[in-house]
Design an enzyme around this catalytic site. Structure first.
Site, PDB file in Angstrom:
ATOM      1  N   GLY A  91      55.258 -58.506 -27.549  1.00 20.86           N
ATOM      2  CA  GLY A  91      54.399 -59.328 -28.385  1.00 20.86           C
ATOM      3  C   GLY A  91      55.260 -60.354 -29.096  1.00 20.86           C
TER       4      GLY A  91
ATOM      5  CD  GLN B  79      58.116 -62.592 -33.895  1.00 18.56           C
ATOM      6  OE1 GLN B  79      57.099 -62.398 -33.250  1.00 18.56           O
ATOM      7  NE2 GLN B  79      59.145 -61.767 -33.878  1.00 18.56           N
TER       8      GLN B  79
ATOM      9  CB  CYS C  34      60.568 -57.057 -35.554  1.00 15.01           C
ATOM     10  SG  CYS C  34      59.889 -58.708 -35.791  1.00 15.01           S
ATOM     11  CG  LEU C  35      61.500 -59.735 -29.849  1.00 13.32           C
ATOM     12  CD1 LEU C  35      60.704 -60.663 -28.946  1.00 13.32           C
ATOM     13  CD2 LEU C  35      62.701 -59.174 -29.110  1.00 13.32           C
TER      14      LEU C  35
ATOM     15  CG  HIS D 168      54.679 -55.915 -35.040  1.00 11.02           C
ATOM     16  ND1 HIS D 168      55.708 -55.070 -35.393  1.00 11.02           N
ATOM     17  CD2 HIS D 168      55.253 -57.138 -34.859  1.00 11.02           C
ATOM     18  CE1 HIS D 168      56.853 -55.761 -35.443  1.00 11.02           C
ATOM     19  NE2 HIS D 168      56.600 -57.015 -35.111  1.00 11.02           N
ATOM     20  CD  GLU D 169      53.700 -59.610 -32.282  1.00  9.90           C
ATOM     21  OE1 GLU D 169      54.130 -60.523 -33.004  1.00  9.90           O
ATOM     22  OE2 GLU D 169      54.442 -58.783 -31.712  1.00  9.90           O
TER      23      GLU D 169
ATOM     24  CG  HIS E 297      55.273 -61.396 -37.044  1.00 13.44           C
ATOM     25  ND1 HIS E 297      56.444 -61.498 -37.751  1.00 13.44           N
ATOM     26  CD2 HIS E 297      55.534 -60.526 -36.035  1.00 13.44           C
ATOM     27  CE1 HIS E 297      57.375 -60.734 -37.199  1.00 13.44           C
ATOM     28  NE2 HIS E 297      56.845 -60.120 -36.148  1.00 13.44           N
TER      29      HIS E 297
HETATM   30 ZN    ZN Z   1      57.785 -58.753 -34.959  1.00 10.94          ZN
END
Ligand code: ZN
Length: 184
Positions: free
Chosen positions: A68, A73, A111-112, A153-154, A157
């Site tokens: 995701g 991001q 998380c990236l 989660h997204e 963000h």
């Molecule tokens: Zn994330």
């Protein structure tokens, strides 16, 4: 209702610092970039530009072995996310809204934007999601399990919320992300 806890302060150990470099090879924005703490703007009209953003999100998510990714991001503070449910083509959601949440699940997240850090997060087990697709058409999904977790989660963000705000701090651990494909 869960208790309000202080956000975890993220201190990157030296051996993980190389993951926090942002360049063409690693284009995902990392903490503590302010765009990761911004409430993103709704997309007014799904345009060619929105579709280009979606394509870029999908390409970066794939390259990073993520499941995701959210527009902030990549430094774009608009309400756009993509997810890659197992065995399905990636899905893009513009202006996603979680209409309802049911039950609960606890599972590991990473998380990236915080590479190397993992911990257990409690999420709803199932959600009802409304959004626009990449062509601006309204869509509605019911999701359970991992896809429901990734969407929560997204969407967080898009409101400047990171998993570390919701993690069980006792479960936080640093691990090298190689061999950890399930990183939203
Ligand atoms: Zn994330």
């Amino acid at each position: 209702m869960s208790a309000i806890i202080q956000p975890v302060e993220i201190v990157v150990p030296d051996e993980f610092r190389y993951l926090y470099v942002q360049n063409d090879e690693r284009p995902v924005v990392k903490v503590p970039a302010p765009c990761l703490r911004t409430v993103c703007q709704p997309v007014q009209k799904v345009s060619k530009k929105t579709q280009e953003l979606i394509d870029r999100l999908i390409a970066v998510m794939r390259k990073a072995n993520g499941i995701g990714l959210a527009a902030p991001q990549l430094g774009v503070t608009q309400r756009v996310i993509v997810i890659a449910p197992e065995g399905m083509r990636p899905l893009a959601f513009v202006n996603p809204v979680i209409l309802s949440m049911e039950g609960e699940q606890v599972g590991q997240e990473g998380c990236l934007s915080i590479p190397g850090l993992y911990g257990d997060v409690k999420r709803a087990a199932a959600i009802e999601l409304r959004a626009l697709d990449r062509k601006g058409r309204p869509v509605q999904y019911r999701m359970e399990g991992l896809p429901a977790r990734v969407v929560q989660h997204e969407v967080d963000h898009l409101d400047g919320v990171l998993f570390t705000d919701k993690v069980d701090p006792a479960t936080l651990r640093w691990m090298h992300p190689d061999g950890e494909p399930d990183t939203p």
